[in-house]
Design a protein around this motif. Structure first.
Motif, PDB file in Angstrom:
ATOM      1  N   GLU A 118       0.850  -1.189   0.000  1.00 47.61           N
ATOM      2  CA  GLU A 118       0.000   0.000   0.000  1.00 47.61           C
ATOM      3  C   GLU A 118       0.888   1.242   0.000  1.00 47.61           C
ATOM      4  OE1 GLU A 118      -2.536   3.147   0.586  1.00 47.61           O
ATOM      5  OE2 GLU A 118      -0.878   2.731   1.960  1.00 47.61           O
ATOM      6  N   TYR A 149      -4.317   3.874   9.226  1.00 52.50           N
ATOM      7  CA  TYR A 149      -4.992   3.405   8.016  1.00 52.50           C
ATOM      8  C   TYR A 149      -6.486   3.478   8.234  1.00 52.50           C
ATOM      9  CZ  TYR A 149      -1.213   1.609   5.092  1.00 52.50           C
ATOM     10  OH  TYR A 149      -0.133   1.521   4.258  1.00 52.50           O
ATOM     11  N   SER A 150      -7.206   3.921   7.221  1.00 60.07           N
ATOM     12  CA  SER A 150      -8.664   3.880   7.275  1.00 60.07           C
ATOM     13  C   SER A 150      -9.130   2.543   6.700  1.00 60.07           C
ATOM     14  CB  SER A 150      -9.271   5.028   6.473  1.00 60.07           C
ATOM     15  OG  SER A 150      -9.016   4.851   5.083  1.00 60.07           O
ATOM     16  N   GLU A 151     -10.341   2.184   7.024  1.00 56.83           N
ATOM     17  CA  GLU A 151     -10.906   0.930   6.533  1.00 56.83           C
ATOM     18  C   GLU A 151     -10.927   0.883   5.009  1.00 56.83           C
ATOM     19  OE1 GLU A 151     -15.125  -1.555   6.977  1.00 56.83           O
ATOM     20  OE2 GLU A 151     -14.748   0.281   8.122  1.00 56.83           O
ATOM     21  N   SER A 152     -11.291   2.000   4.374  1.00 53.66           N
ATOM     22  CA  SER A 152     -11.383   2.014   2.912  1.00 53.66           C
ATOM     23  C   SER A 152     -10.011   1.858   2.262  1.00 53.66           C
ATOM     24  CB  SER A 152     -12.044   3.306   2.435  1.00 53.66           C
ATOM     25  OG  SER A 152     -11.303   4.443   2.841  1.00 53.66           O
ATOM     26  N   GLU A 153      -8.963   2.415   2.891  1.00 53.35           N
ATOM     27  CA  GLU A 153      -7.618   2.286   2.339  1.00 53.35           C
ATOM     28  C   GLU A 153      -7.166   0.828   2.364  1.00 53.35           C
ATOM     29  OE1 GLU A 153      -5.311   6.464   3.302  1.00 53.35           O
ATOM     30  OE2 GLU A 153      -5.683   5.094   4.976  1.00 53.35           O
ATOM     31  N   ARG A 181      -9.183  -1.791   2.466  1.00 61.05           N
ATOM     32  CA  ARG A 181     -10.065  -2.592   1.617  1.00 61.05           C
ATOM     33  C   ARG A 181      -9.631  -2.547   0.148  1.00 61.05           C
ATOM     34  NH1 ARG A 181     -14.657  -4.659   3.157  1.00 61.05           N
ATOM     35  NH2 ARG A 181     -14.701  -3.317   5.015  1.00 61.05           N
ATOM     36  N   ARG A 182      -9.272  -1.346  -0.338  1.00 61.09           N
ATOM     37  CA  ARG A 182      -8.941  -1.249  -1.761  1.00 61.09           C
ATOM     38  C   ARG A 182      -7.620  -1.944  -2.091  1.00 61.09           C
ATOM     39  NH1 ARG A 182      -7.555   5.200  -2.762  1.00 61.09           N
ATOM     40  NH2 ARG A 182      -5.667   5.305  -1.470  1.00 61.09           N
ATOM     41  N   HIS A 227      -8.270  -5.771  -2.191  1.00 58.43           N
ATOM     42  CA  HIS A 227      -8.874  -6.237  -3.444  1.00 58.43           C
ATOM     43  C   HIS A 227      -7.800  -6.420  -4.528  1.00 58.43           C
ATOM     44  CE1 HIS A 227     -13.154  -6.356  -2.665  1.00 58.43           C
ATOM     45  NE2 HIS A 227     -13.106  -5.171  -2.047  1.00 58.43           N
ATOM     46  N   VAL A 244      -9.986  -6.128   8.316  1.00 56.78           N
ATOM     47  CA  VAL A 244     -10.552  -5.776   7.014  1.00 56.78           C
ATOM     48  C   VAL A 244     -10.144  -6.780   5.939  1.00 56.78           C
ATOM     49  CG1 VAL A 244     -10.585  -4.037   5.185  1.00 56.78           C
ATOM     50  CG2 VAL A 244     -10.711  -3.319   7.576  1.00 56.78           C
ATOM     51  N   VAL A 288     -12.623  -8.899   3.445  1.00 57.90           N
ATOM     52  CA  VAL A 288     -12.529  -8.905   1.984  1.00 57.90           C
ATOM     53  C   VAL A 288     -12.341 -10.322   1.452  1.00 57.90           C
ATOM     54  CG1 VAL A 288     -11.178  -8.092  -0.002  1.00 57.90           C
ATOM     55  CG2 VAL A 288     -11.656  -6.545   1.908  1.00 57.90           C
ATOM     56  N   GLU A 330      -6.780   3.576  -9.559  1.00 56.37           N
ATOM     57  CA  GLU A 330      -8.055   3.096 -10.100  1.00 56.37           C
ATOM     58  C   GLU A 330      -8.369   3.685 -11.468  1.00 56.37           C
ATOM     59  OE1 GLU A 330     -10.767   4.188  -7.028  1.00 56.37           O
ATOM     60  OE2 GLU A 330     -10.372   2.392  -5.832  1.00 56.37           O
TER      61      GLU A 330
END
Length: 351
Positions: A129, A157-161, A163-164, A167, A198, A202, A264
């Protein structure tokens, strides 16, 4: 198809030039646009990442990056130092996923710091990351109540960071052997506990991928003890920085490892990204023809594959590199005598 070429400092221009020669030899009609970055940009324009350079990068389908770092700039304020250019590009271009493959090429087994039979099993991908962790967290200096200076860097770290990047790693594992190892330090860090939670969430979307977890200190040990056990490794910014450099010595030389930094954004041909060798600017050997351009050439191959959709061309470049190495065309970092240009010539001949 448009590529922004940002050579940078030290050996950056030398190794980038060889990669450009390879790209041009493919005859794909790719438009190349050069721009200054790092210490070279600061000396010319007063900033390591001038607005013009950033715009050229944004207007491209992919960026080929050399290296940044100049001892002349070490005393500058941190935001003006050459290294801020690569951090700025990652942030401004929203490049959050760094892919660093590590594989021992045939004929290089004896050049690894590991026993040949251990090194020959290395074929892994580190997914790091790039936009979070201590590199981008709050930082500074302060004075303690007893008058001492104290430096601090906030890891978060945020959850969305998480998660992406998870993936990206799971999808990469689907295209390989179907095994993903998530590296953290959840036994002592709350940031890592969130990371692990997280990643587990995922994983439910990827039942075909076997997920495991490993603390970073154990991962560092296992990387030299039994690196063949790893397929895809996903980890945070700080841990990934360290482990990927360690992996470079497992395969023989830091001059052999390429990387891709992806986001992205989609172009007409693939996923926009920045591609660079993982080594630094090595100012002590700049201009002497001692730099190994293989990592940059392999980075160009990753650019062709991921950002331009030119899989066949990427395969050709990688095969040419492999054949040159197998034929004994080695740089000084691998105990050979070939200079930078001669290595580029050897790849072009086999291309």
């Amino acid at each position: 198809m448009k590529i922004a070429v940002l050579p940078g400092d030290g050996i950056g221009p030398e190794v980038t030039q060889e990669a450009v020669r390879v790209i041009e030899a493919l005859g794909l009609g790719i438009e190349l646009k050069h721009a200054p970055v790092g210490g070279a940009a600061y000396k010319a324009y007063g900033h390591p990442l001038p607005p013009e350079t950033l715009e050229i990068a944004r207007a491209s389908d992919g960026v080929l990056f050399g290296a940044v770092g100049d001892p002349d700039c070490d005393s500058l304020d941190r935001h003006l130092r050459p290294e801020q250019a690569i951090l700025g590009l990652r942030k401004e271009l929203v490049l959050f996923a760094n892919l660093r493959p590590a594989k021992v090429f045939k004929g290089l087994e004896d050049h690894s710091a590991l026993r040949p039979e251990v090194a020959s099993a290395i074929d892994l991908l580190i997914v790091r990351e790039l936009n979070g962790d201590v590199y981008f967290g709050e930082k500074g200096f302060r004075t303690t109540p007893n008058g001492e200076r104290e430096g601090y860097d906030i890891m978060s770290y945020s959850e969305s960071e998480v998660r992406r990047i998870a993936h990206v790693a799971f999808r990469a594992a689907q295209g390989r052997a179907g095994r993903l190892c998530s590296v953290d330090k959840a036994n002592v860090l709350e940031t890592s506990q969130l990371w692990r939670d997280v990643v587990i969430e995922v994983a439910k979307e990827y039942p075909d991928v076997a997920l495991s977890h490993m603390y970073v200190d154990n991962a560092a040990m296992q990387l030299v003890r039994n690196p063949g056990q790893f397929d895809v490794v996903v980890t945070g910014n700080l841990f990934g920085d360290i482990l990927s450099d360690q992996a470079s010595m497992c395969v023989g030389s830091i001059g052999m490892l390429a990387s891709a930094s992806l986001g992205e954004r989609q172009t007409d041909y693939g996923t926009f990204g920045l591609y660079e060798p993982i080594h630094g600017s090595a100012p002590d050997i700049a201009g002497q023809g001692l730099a190994n351009p293989m990592a940059t050439i392999l980075s160009a191959a990753m650019l062709l594959r991921h950002s331009l959709g030119q899989d066949a061309a990427a395969d050709r470049v990688e095969a040419a590199v492999a054949k040159a190495l197998e034929d004994g065309v080695l740089g000084r970092d691998l105990g050979g005598n070939a200079n930078t240009t001669e290595i580029g010539d050897a790849v072009l001949e086999r291309l």
